[in-house]
Scaffold this active site. Structure first.
Site, PDB file in Angstrom:
ATOM      1  CG  HIS A 306      36.237   2.835 -29.393  1.00  0.00           C
ATOM      2  ND1 HIS A 306      35.907   2.900 -30.848  1.00  0.00           N
ATOM      3  CD2 HIS A 306      36.331   4.167 -28.902  1.00  0.00           C
ATOM      4  CE1 HIS A 306      35.835   4.181 -31.127  1.00  0.00           C
ATOM      5  NE2 HIS A 306      36.172   5.063 -30.090  1.00  0.00           N
ATOM      6  CG  ASP A 363      36.687   9.977 -23.802  1.00  0.00           C
ATOM      7  OD1 ASP A 363      37.437  10.987 -24.101  1.00  0.00           O
ATOM      8  OD2 ASP A 363      36.031   9.533 -24.570  1.00  0.00           O
TER       9      ASP A 363
HETATM   10  N1  CMC Z   1      31.271  -1.562 -19.036  1.00  0.00           N
HETATM   11  C1  CMC Z   1      30.609  -2.628 -18.757  1.00  0.00           C
HETATM   12  N2  CMC Z   1      30.379  -3.615 -19.802  1.00  0.00           N
HETATM   13  C2  CMC Z   1      30.239  -2.959 -21.023  1.00  0.00           C
HETATM   14  C3  CMC Z   1      30.972  -1.907 -21.293  1.00  0.00           C
HETATM   15  C4  CMC Z   1      31.243  -0.964 -20.285  1.00  0.00           C
HETATM   16  N3  CMC Z   1      32.007   0.206 -20.317  1.00  0.00           N
HETATM   17  N4  CMC Z   1      30.941  -1.204 -22.745  1.00  0.00           N
HETATM   18  C5  CMC Z   1      30.272  -2.435 -23.229  1.00  0.00           C
HETATM   19  N5  CMC Z   1      29.793  -3.363 -22.252  1.00  0.00           N
HETATM   20  C6  CMC Z   1      29.147  -4.709 -22.527  1.00  0.00           C
HETATM   21  C7  CMC Z   1      27.783  -4.544 -22.724  1.00  0.00           C
HETATM   22  O1  CMC Z   1      27.043  -4.738 -21.645  1.00  0.00           O
HETATM   23  C8  CMC Z   1      27.596  -5.774 -23.658  1.00  0.00           C
HETATM   24  O2  CMC Z   1      27.668  -7.014 -22.669  1.00  0.00           O
HETATM   25  P1  CMC Z   1      26.721  -8.210 -23.408  1.00  0.00           P
HETATM   26  O3  CMC Z   1      27.265  -8.716 -24.622  1.00  0.00           O
HETATM   27  O4  CMC Z   1      26.482  -9.028 -22.139  1.00  0.00           O
HETATM   28  O5  CMC Z   1      25.129  -7.502 -23.394  1.00  0.00           O
HETATM   29  C9  CMC Z   1      28.838  -5.841 -24.513  1.00  0.00           C
HETATM   30  O6  CMC Z   1      29.833  -4.913 -23.958  1.00  0.00           O
HETATM   31  C10 CMC Z   1      28.897  -5.156 -25.999  1.00  0.00           C
HETATM   32  O7  CMC Z   1      28.244  -3.717 -25.530  1.00  0.00           O
HETATM   33  P2  CMC Z   1      27.586  -2.780 -26.723  1.00  0.00           P
HETATM   34  O8  CMC Z   1      27.044  -1.598 -25.804  1.00  0.00           O
HETATM   35  O9  CMC Z   1      26.981  -3.430 -27.635  1.00  0.00           O
HETATM   36  O10 CMC Z   1      28.934  -2.020 -27.518  1.00  0.00           O
HETATM   37  P3  CMC Z   1      28.973  -0.802 -28.318  1.00  0.00           P
HETATM   38  O11 CMC Z   1      30.127  -1.036 -29.464  1.00  0.00           O
HETATM   39  O12 CMC Z   1      27.620  -0.556 -28.958  1.00  0.00           O
HETATM   40  O13 CMC Z   1      29.421   0.299 -27.315  1.00  0.00           O
HETATM   41  C11 CMC Z   1      30.392   2.097 -25.951  1.00  0.00           C
HETATM   42  C12 CMC Z   1      30.601   1.247 -27.356  1.00  0.00           C
HETATM   43  C13 CMC Z   1      31.620   3.125 -26.148  1.00  0.00           C
HETATM   44  C14 CMC Z   1      29.236   3.022 -26.242  1.00  0.00           C
HETATM   45  C15 CMC Z   1      30.232   1.171 -24.800  1.00  0.00           C
HETATM   46  O14 CMC Z   1      31.596   0.440 -24.917  1.00  0.00           O
HETATM   47  C16 CMC Z   1      30.338   2.293 -23.792  1.00  0.00           C
HETATM   48  O15 CMC Z   1      29.138   2.743 -23.315  1.00  0.00           O
HETATM   49  N6  CMC Z   1      31.364   2.576 -22.843  1.00  0.00           N
HETATM   50  C17 CMC Z   1      31.252   3.440 -21.925  1.00  0.00           C
HETATM   51  C18 CMC Z   1      31.150   4.781 -22.331  1.00  0.00           C
HETATM   52  C19 CMC Z   1      32.774   5.216 -23.084  1.00  0.00           C
HETATM   53  O16 CMC Z   1      33.549   5.182 -22.390  1.00  0.00           O
HETATM   54  N7  CMC Z   1      32.640   6.034 -24.217  1.00  0.00           N
HETATM   55  C20 CMC Z   1      33.774   6.596 -24.937  1.00  0.00           C
HETATM   56  C21 CMC Z   1      33.871   6.209 -26.190  1.00  0.00           C
HETATM   57  S1  CMC Z   1      35.420   6.458 -26.907  1.00  0.00           S
HETATM   58  C22 CMC Z   1      35.165   8.109 -27.087  1.00  0.00           C
HETATM   59  C23 CMC Z   1      34.465   8.387 -28.461  1.00  0.00           C
HETATM   60  O17 CMC Z   1      35.426   8.153 -29.634  1.00  0.00           O
HETATM   61  O18 CMC Z   1      33.524   8.860 -28.657  1.00  0.00           O
END
Ligand code: CMC
Length: 429
Positions: A306, A363
């Site tokens: 998240h 989710d």
């Molecule tokens: N699975 C595997 N690796 C992950 C995931 C995941 N779900 N989420 C983040 N990472 C890794 C990412 O690859 C990165 O690794 P590294 O530092 O080695 O490059 C690190 O964790 C940080 O990731 P980020 O993309 O910079 O994190 P963010 O804060 O921008 O993204 C997120 C948040 C929710 C978009 C992301 O965690 C994600 O895509 N999760 C899966 C989709 C999901 O479940 N979304 C629902 C969010 S809750 C509902 C809402 O409030 O909308």
């Protein structure tokens, strides 16, 4: 008075006031940065930007706190319900009995959609994505109820109560009708004797001569899922609603834009993506172990991680528990659910996920709960939209009531071609 922040740029010093929120969040007020220094702040993705001051929802992602109008989500999940919490999100305080009765009646009375809207929904191809239909129908509310959507802020605020009830109630009706269209079924008229969630299940699942029979645990799980989604401060869709509202657009146009923003898999589409992922894992014969390894090298474990919660998602804790209770009660045997449990346990014990603060988000479980309720995966994000509607509406109202609201208009750092001349067609290669 907090101390100003001092910024040194090109050998000059600039002072900026700081702002403190009621929960000690601190911000540097950079609103004059460009006019005094010629610089703008750069914050792609807005991870560091307070885009507004709001009184609706408080989140502390570091320690897993979520409060609507100051009340912890745990208390609301235990003691309130979706409509009562919606009233509070919209108007600021918990309603007294008279206010609550009037609000429930207003929601009930505004549940039937215009027959023209019902007919318009029938005109969509049966393989239409329900989110596309919902967005179109919310936008079209400004055509079916033009008196509630004038784009004149004072008039739209005068009619706010009616417009808010219409948006909340008819999102559920349009969602159920959209589902019926995709199944090639006739729509069900709302039943005013039923509660909000039971009426929704009736509109979705009743068949001629066979009314949907509500199971208390199912009703409660649905209501809880909606309540947990009701607001979540400045997420992608809510910020979109505020952006559209800041231009003076009416409530229906603003929340329709919210539906578009919610649709993507990184936001509201995640609940659907979770089930898709579980089904793919099942089809490949994996129990989740192989997928966990792949998620460490590029694949996303949907329903994990998240942007704000870096410890745990308090909604996930509540719905995870409710999910267990529901599955036990309904005695469901579903291999996808076994895979989900395996993924959850494996990820929570794995250093890759622990070191990146990746925990199950709401989710991960809401997809499983919705599947257990018999709601098909392509409706999951629509369910999120029904839940989020009070939050979007309250954020629209906050913008509309703001005495000094300016149109939201970020800047950019241009990185395209420098000045160059137009080349006539015949001279181009
Ligand atoms: N699975 C595997 N690796 C992950 C995931 C995941 N779900 N989420 C983040 N990472 C890794 C990412 O690859 C990165 O690794 P590294 O530092 O080695 O490059 C690190 O964790 C940080 O990731 P980020 O993309 O910079 O994190 P963010 O804060 O921008 O993204 C997120 C948040 C929710 C978009 C992301 O965690 C994600 O895509 N999760 C899966 C989709 C999901 O479940 N979304 C629902 C969010 S809750 C509902 C809402 O409030 O909308």
């Amino acid at each position: 008075m907090s101390k100003p922040a001092v910024l040194k740029l090109d050998d000059k010093e600039f002072e900026f006031p700081t702002i403190e929120g009621v929960e000690d969040e601190k911000a540097v007020d950079f609103r004059t940065l460009r006019s005094v220094s010629g610089y703008v702040s750069f914050d792609e993705g807005y991870g560091n930007t307070g885009s507004c001051q709001s009184e609706i929802t408080f989140i502390d992602g570091e320690i897993g706190i979520l409060r609507y109008r100051g009340i912890p989500i745990e208390q609301l999940a235990e003691k309130s319900d979706f409509l009562e919490s919606s009233y509070m999100i919209l108007y600021g305080d918990l309603p007294n009995q008279t206010q609550l009765d009037a609000f429930r009646a207003s929601i009930r009375d505004n549940t039937p959609v215009s027959p023209l809207m019902g007919a318009a929904l029938k005109g969509f191809p049966s393989d239409s994505p329900p989110m596309g239909m919902l967005g179109a129908m919310l936008s079209a509310l400004s055509c079916y109820s033009p008196e509630l959507a004038t784009n004149d802020r004072a008039k739209d605020l005068e009619n706010f109560d009616q417009a808010a009830s219409t948006a909340i109630a008819q999102t559920a009706t349009a969602a159920a009708l959209a589902y019926r269209v995709t199944k090639g079924l006739e729509g069900n008229q709302p039943d005013p004797s039923l509660s909000f969630h039971d009426n929704f299940l009736h509109m979705m699942f009743s068949e001629p001569g066979k009314a949907y029979e509500a199971i208390p645990e199912v009703s409660r799980a649905l209501d809880l899922m909606l309540l947990l989604h009701a607001d979540h401060e400045q997420n992608c869709s809510t910020s979109t609603v505020r952006m559209v509202a800041s231009g003076g657009a009416n409530l229906f146009a603003s929340v329709a834009a919210g539906v578009g923003a919610l649709w993507g898999p990184a936001h509201g589409g995640a609940n659907m993506a979770v089930i898709k992922m579980l089904e793919e894992i099942k089809a490949s014969g994996d129990d989740g172990s192989k997928f966990i390894e792949e998620a460490k090298s590029g694949k996303r474990l949907m329903g994990f991680g998240h942007r704000v919660y870096k410890n745990f998602d308090p909604r996930a804790k509540i719905i995870g528990q409710a999910c267990d209770n529901l599955l036990n009660k309904l005695d469901i045997d579903d291999p996808c659910l076994d895979i989900a449990r395996h993924l959850e346990q494996a990820a929570l014990a794995d250093d890759y996920f622990i070191s990146r603060n990746l925990y199950p988000n709401v989710d991960f479980y809401s997809g499983i709960v919705l599947r257990a309720l018999g709601i098909p995966a392509d409706m999951f994000t629509v369910m999120f939209a029904i839940g989020r509607m009070p939050g979007w509406v309250a954020n629209w109202r906050e913008i509309a009531m703001h005495p000094k609201m300016k149109i939201n208009r970020p800047r950019q750092i241009y990185q395209g071609p420098a000045l160059r001349d137009y080349v006539p067609l015949e001279s181009r290669t």
